[in-house]
Scaffold this active site. Sequence first.
Site, PDB file in Angstrom:
ATOM      1  N   ARG A 110       4.950  16.573  -1.860  1.00 20.51           N
ATOM      2  CA  ARG A 110       5.286  15.180  -2.176  1.00 20.51           C
ATOM      3  C   ARG A 110       4.561  14.810  -3.476  1.00 20.51           C
ATOM      4  O   ARG A 110       3.377  15.126  -3.642  1.00 20.51           O
ATOM      5  CB  ARG A 110       4.810  14.285  -1.025  1.00 20.51           C
ATOM      6  CG  ARG A 110       5.337  12.887  -1.043  1.00 20.51           C
ATOM      7  CD  ARG A 110       5.000  12.140   0.242  1.00 20.51           C
ATOM      8  NE  ARG A 110       3.562  12.025   0.472  1.00 20.51           N
ATOM      9  CZ  ARG A 110       3.026  11.396   1.505  1.00 20.51           C
ATOM     10  NH1 ARG A 110       3.795  10.828   2.423  1.00 20.51           N
ATOM     11  NH2 ARG A 110       1.725  11.317   1.647  1.00 20.51           N
TER      12      ARG A 110
ATOM     13  N   LYS B  99      -6.108  -1.483  -6.736  1.00 12.55           N
ATOM     14  CA  LYS B  99      -7.314  -1.579  -5.892  1.00 12.55           C
ATOM     15  C   LYS B  99      -8.586  -1.477  -6.742  1.00 12.55           C
ATOM     16  O   LYS B  99      -9.569  -2.166  -6.476  1.00 12.55           O
ATOM     17  CB  LYS B  99      -7.286  -0.502  -4.804  1.00 12.55           C
ATOM     18  CG  LYS B  99      -6.250  -0.762  -3.719  1.00 12.55           C
ATOM     19  CD  LYS B  99      -6.653  -1.943  -2.824  1.00 12.55           C
ATOM     20  CE  LYS B  99      -5.665  -2.196  -1.716  1.00 12.55           C
ATOM     21  NZ  LYS B  99      -6.094  -3.232  -0.758  1.00 12.55           N
TER      22      LYS B  99
ATOM     23  N   SER C 157       0.793  -1.240   0.000  1.00 14.53           N
ATOM     24  CA  SER C 157       0.000   0.000   0.000  1.00 14.53           C
ATOM     25  C   SER C 157       0.825   1.289   0.000  1.00 14.53           C
ATOM     26  O   SER C 157       0.309   2.343   0.376  1.00 14.53           O
ATOM     27  CB  SER C 157      -0.936   0.001   1.214  1.00 14.53           C
ATOM     28  OG  SER C 157      -0.175  -0.054   2.400  1.00 14.53           O
TER      29      SER C 157
ATOM     30  N   TYR D  41      -0.669   1.777  -7.066  1.00 13.98           N
ATOM     31  CA  TYR D  41      -1.398   1.264  -5.900  1.00 13.98           C
ATOM     32  C   TYR D  41      -2.910   1.405  -6.105  1.00 13.98           C
ATOM     33  O   TYR D  41      -3.674   0.432  -5.971  1.00 13.98           O
ATOM     34  CB  TYR D  41      -0.942   2.022  -4.641  1.00 13.98           C
ATOM     35  CG  TYR D  41      -1.827   1.822  -3.456  1.00 13.98           C
ATOM     36  CD1 TYR D  41      -2.052   0.539  -2.944  1.00 13.98           C
ATOM     37  CD2 TYR D  41      -2.465   2.908  -2.842  1.00 13.98           C
ATOM     38  CE1 TYR D  41      -2.881   0.362  -1.843  1.00 13.98           C
ATOM     39  CE2 TYR D  41      -3.283   2.729  -1.744  1.00 13.98           C
ATOM     40  CZ  TYR D  41      -3.491   1.448  -1.248  1.00 13.98           C
ATOM     41  OH  TYR D  41      -4.319   1.276  -0.174  1.00 13.98           O
TER      42      TYR D  41
END
Length: 324
Positions: free
Chosen positions: A282, A145, A77, A141
């Site tokens: 980020r 999912k 994750s 990621y």
Amino acid sequence: MDKVLVVGGAGYIGSHCCKALAASGREVVVFDNLSTGHEDLCLWAPLVKGDVCDKAAVSQLFEDHQFSAVFHFAAKSLVGESAAKPAFYWNTNVSGTMNLLDAMVHHSVPNIIFSSTAAVYGEPDRPLIDETQTLAPINTYGRTKVACEQMIRSYAEAHQLGYVCPRYFNAAGADADLETGEDHSPETHVIPILLEAARGIRGKFSIFGDDYATSDGTAVRDYIHVTDLANAHVAALDHLVLGGESVAVNLGTSQGASVKELIEVARTTTGKTIPTEVAPRRAGDPAQLVADATKAQTLFNWKPTNSTLEQIIDDAWRWHLKRF
Ligand code: UFG
């Protein structure tokens, strides 16, 4: 007694769910490869050590136990790692889920609760995200999912499985009794990092960007206490057992908090100064991710009761002092 399989039950959210399931009167079995989980956090169930990608081990597990439901938390994750290691993420998250679904079908296990994420929405175009928001993940990621959710839907249609896919916003806090809590290595999540800075285990806390289009310029997230998340999972299973519809639902509080707000509550709770610095944004961080969690609240007759920032950070701090 109902026997529930918790895959990834030695991990952060999984272990809190084991506690909630046991409190609801269910027998629990944990299956976990301990790659990120911790054996000493398996307090409510026997641990079967194994890997969800090992099809033979998964088959054997279902031969050994007759489960009434599966909770699936075992996934990789970390967004950054997912960009660097796509095969690892697709294999663990998607093939692992397929192995479980195949075993469920083979052994007529009726219900699955599948751990999903707000990362399925990518960069949402509205301040409060409900489940009609388009699925547009922006990283590997999130894509894995979405693929798992769609695979579950296909299996459900063909084999009459019941499913709930809770999409988590920011899971935070720790069990109020301090029996389990967050223990990641490396740690990338904002609250434990703030607490490490408070204790002097790391230097300054870096605020990743203060020029977002938010009220104070720092990124806004929806922090939900992990015990509230765990209770929502049990309520989701109750919903399926009573014949409720299969759904994907947002699990959040519908309240946003900025990084600067977190810092202030952490300073008050810990009584520490917590030095900070502003660092660049980020990569891949949206400005704001806040759930409209009305659907889960209505369908499951559930609501968060532990999710004030004060309680989240107080429980996380007490856990931190005990564990580290
Ligand atoms: N942040 C900092 N400094 C840090 C760490 C984080 O400022 O040292 C900021 C981030 O930039 C972000 C916020 O704190 O704005 C929260 O960051 P986290 O890493 O704690 O959580 P994310 O929102 O990035 O991700 C979490 C889960 C994901 C999930 C996502 C869905 O970790 O798996 O929520 O909302 F996909």
